[in-house]
Design a protein around this motif. Sequence first.
Motif, mmCIF file in Angstrom:
data_model
loop_
_atom_site.group_PDB
_atom_site.id
_atom_site.type_symbol
_atom_site.label_atom_id
_atom_site.label_comp_id
_atom_site.label_asym_id
_atom_site.label_seq_id
_atom_site.Cartn_x
_atom_site.Cartn_y
_atom_site.Cartn_z
ATOM 1 N N PHE A 221 -1.252 -5.174 -2.201
ATOM 2 C CA PHE A 221 -2.288 -4.142 -2.316
ATOM 3 C C PHE A 221 -2.454 -3.407 -0.993
ATOM 4 O O PHE A 221 -2.259 -2.200 -0.928
ATOM 5 C CB PHE A 221 -3.608 -4.763 -2.760
ATOM 6 C CG PHE A 221 -4.705 -3.762 -2.976
ATOM 7 C CD1 PHE A 221 -4.674 -2.915 -4.059
ATOM 8 C CD2 PHE A 221 -5.761 -3.674 -2.085
ATOM 9 C CE1 PHE A 221 -5.670 -1.978 -4.259
ATOM 10 C CE2 PHE A 221 -6.770 -2.756 -2.270
ATOM 11 C CZ PHE A 221 -6.737 -1.902 -3.364
ATOM 12 N N GLY A 222 -2.823 -4.130 0.066
ATOM 13 C CA GLY A 222 -2.985 -3.479 1.361
ATOM 14 C C GLY A 222 -3.766 -4.323 2.335
ATOM 15 O O GLY A 222 -4.076 -5.482 2.074
ATOM 16 N N LYS A 223 -4.087 -3.726 3.475
ATOM 17 C CA LYS A 223 -4.755 -4.434 4.552
ATOM 18 C C LYS A 223 -5.947 -3.612 5.049
ATOM 19 O O LYS A 223 -5.808 -2.422 5.356
ATOM 20 C CB LYS A 223 -3.761 -4.639 5.701
ATOM 21 C CG LYS A 223 -4.282 -5.459 6.848
ATOM 22 C CD LYS A 223 -3.160 -5.664 7.861
ATOM 23 C CE LYS A 223 -3.588 -6.553 8.990
ATOM 24 N NZ LYS A 223 -2.503 -6.773 9.946
ATOM 25 N N VAL B 287 -14.952 0.944 12.960
ATOM 26 C CA VAL B 287 -14.677 1.532 11.656
ATOM 27 C C VAL B 287 -13.708 0.630 10.902
ATOM 28 O O VAL B 287 -12.944 -0.124 11.509
ATOM 29 C CB VAL B 287 -14.086 2.960 11.770
ATOM 30 C CG1 VAL B 287 -15.076 3.918 12.388
ATOM 31 C CG2 VAL B 287 -12.790 2.955 12.545
ATOM 32 N N VAL B 288 -13.768 0.701 9.589
ATOM 33 C CA VAL B 288 -12.839 -0.053 8.752
ATOM 34 C C VAL B 288 -11.777 0.918 8.261
ATOM 35 O O VAL B 288 -12.090 1.996 7.756
ATOM 36 C CB VAL B 288 -13.565 -0.697 7.551
ATOM 37 C CG1 VAL B 288 -12.566 -1.396 6.638
ATOM 38 C CG2 VAL B 288 -14.625 -1.673 8.025
ATOM 39 N N THR B 289 -10.525 0.536 8.447
ATOM 40 C CA THR B 289 -9.415 1.347 7.960
ATOM 41 C C THR B 289 -8.672 0.569 6.889
ATOM 42 O O THR B 289 -8.780 -0.657 6.797
ATOM 43 C CB THR B 289 -8.442 1.707 9.095
ATOM 44 O OG1 THR B 289 -7.889 0.505 9.646
ATOM 45 C CG2 THR B 289 -9.135 2.507 10.183
ATOM 46 N N PHE B 290 -7.924 1.286 6.069
ATOM 47 C CA PHE B 290 -7.128 0.649 5.011
ATOM 48 C C PHE B 290 -5.720 1.187 5.079
ATOM 49 O O PHE B 290 -5.505 2.402 5.191
ATOM 50 C CB PHE B 290 -7.720 0.945 3.631
ATOM 51 C CG PHE B 290 -6.893 0.395 2.508
ATOM 52 C CD1 PHE B 290 -6.913 -0.961 2.217
ATOM 53 C CD2 PHE B 290 -6.078 1.221 1.768
ATOM 54 C CE1 PHE B 290 -6.135 -1.487 1.191
ATOM 55 C CE2 PHE B 290 -5.298 0.714 0.727
ATOM 56 C CZ PHE B 290 -5.331 -0.635 0.444
ATOM 57 N N LYS B 291 -4.763 0.285 5.038
ATOM 58 C CA LYS B 291 -3.353 0.673 4.993
ATOM 59 C C LYS B 291 -2.771 0.038 3.747
ATOM 60 O O LYS B 291 -2.774 -1.189 3.612
ATOM 61 C CB LYS B 291 -2.616 0.191 6.241
ATOM 62 C CG LYS B 291 -1.152 0.590 6.268
ATOM 63 C CD LYS B 291 -0.558 0.281 7.618
ATOM 64 C CE LYS B 291 0.906 0.416 7.758
ATOM 65 N NZ LYS B 291 1.670 1.369 7.148
#
Length: 96
Positions: free
Chosen positions: A49-51, A78-82
Amino acid sequence: MTLTKNNIADAIQEGLGIHRRHSIEIVEILLEIIKRNLESGEDVLVSGFGKFCVRDKKPRLGRNPATGDSMMLDGRKVVTFKCSSVLRDRVNQMAE
């Protein structure tokens, strides 16, 4: 259509054949685990799915939109999504 917590709980209820109350609890517990880990600065990796990662942003010069005055903005997290390559490939297949 936007996927909501209720939509996820409904899908869990149908998929597992459990009571709706239990499926809502599962969703809430899962999200709470993710939030706790992110609050403590840990990454959350969901294979396929991702991180989700917590990143530090440095203080920077900004502008007050009401007055136009320059001001210093504090540093923050901040929260990031990869997304994973598996998810990226599935999304791109749907676009074709």
